[in-house]
Design an enzyme around this catalytic site. Sequence first.
Site, short mmCIF file in Angstrom:
data_model
loop_
_atom_site.label_atom_id
_atom_site.label_comp_id
_atom_site.label_asym_id
_atom_site.label_seq_id
_atom_site.Cartn_x
_atom_site.Cartn_y
_atom_site.Cartn_z
N SER A 107 0.83 -1.19 0.00
CA SER A 107 0.00 0.00 0.00
C SER A 107 0.87 1.24 0.00
CB SER A 107 -0.91 0.02 1.23
OG SER A 107 -0.18 0.33 2.40
N SER A 109 0.92 3.56 2.00
CA SER A 109 1.31 4.01 3.34
C SER A 109 2.29 3.07 4.02
CB SER A 109 0.06 4.14 4.23
OG SER A 109 -0.57 2.88 4.37
N CYS A 110 2.65 1.97 3.36
CA CYS A 110 3.45 0.95 4.02
C CYS A 110 4.66 0.57 3.22
CB CYS A 110 2.58 -0.29 4.27
SG CYS A 110 3.48 -1.61 5.08
N GLY A 111 5.82 0.56 3.88
CA GLY A 111 7.04 0.16 3.21
C GLY A 111 7.41 -1.28 3.46
N CYS A 113 4.98 -3.69 3.86
CA CYS A 113 3.91 -4.56 3.39
C CYS A 113 4.41 -5.47 2.29
CB CYS A 113 2.75 -3.73 2.85
SG CYS A 113 1.98 -2.66 4.07
#
Length: 281
Positions: A107, A109-111, A113
């Site tokens: 996503s 917003s996520c590194g 993930c």
Amino acid sequence: MNTTLYNGLFFDGEKFSQVHDTLAIEVALSIAVNDVPFTITMQTPGNEIDLARGILFSEKIIVDKTFTPKVEIRETNSAGFITHVNVVVPPQLVMKDFAGTRNVISSSSCGMCGKSEWEDLDSEKINNQQLLDVTLVANMFEQVSEKQKSFQQSGGTHAAGAFTIDAQYLTMHEDIGRHNAVDKVIGYLLNNNLLDKIKCLTVSGRISYEIVTKAKSAGIPFLASVSAPSSLAVDEAQKAGITLMAFCRGKKLTVYSNVEGVMNSFGDFKTGDLGHNKMLI
């Protein structure tokens, strides 16, 4: 164009009215290496080649700073946005087997993930001998703010900026994902042989562990944010030799790690007199 207009209904507490708001565009970008799927990341259209290069470098898939891979555009959507790229790399330059490690959607917003296992930072510290004058940090953020066209229109994108030790501007990239903005910056610097010039990376969102790992992989000794750091980010920045500065708002900021790396032009404190996580400026 990485923003678009949407209709909405605004409620002011008493009545509704129709509004036309500018929103940041979010598109799924599929990245493959030698036609092997690596990841799908949600991103703001633009600078896809830099983004792919930056992600593969920060994930330690391609660590050769002098090599510029060929990036093939394989697919675009009906709006003309790039949705699939393939990075062509000689097999001997692919540093680790990535198959199955991150071949799911990450996503914006996520590194972390999509990763199947935790990767700790290596023990080797960044070797930095230069001091950063913290009075220059505010100017760095001012320079980035002036160039944040997507944010000015939509309020929906993050920005990362690259600067020399004396606050000379190198590049700035925006993206709906703060990790993507950082990867685009790193990728741009790699593709333009400028990575050795960057000493300070500024980010508009919070500093998490993932942002520190990207700064570490690029050898960036100073990391600054307008927002908060996480405890793990501070701990890992200390281990990595990164001076982490957060809550950089106006002339104020807080230094949380490797405080010996900073100074100011007034000479009213000595970093040696301050303990780890105790420095307020």
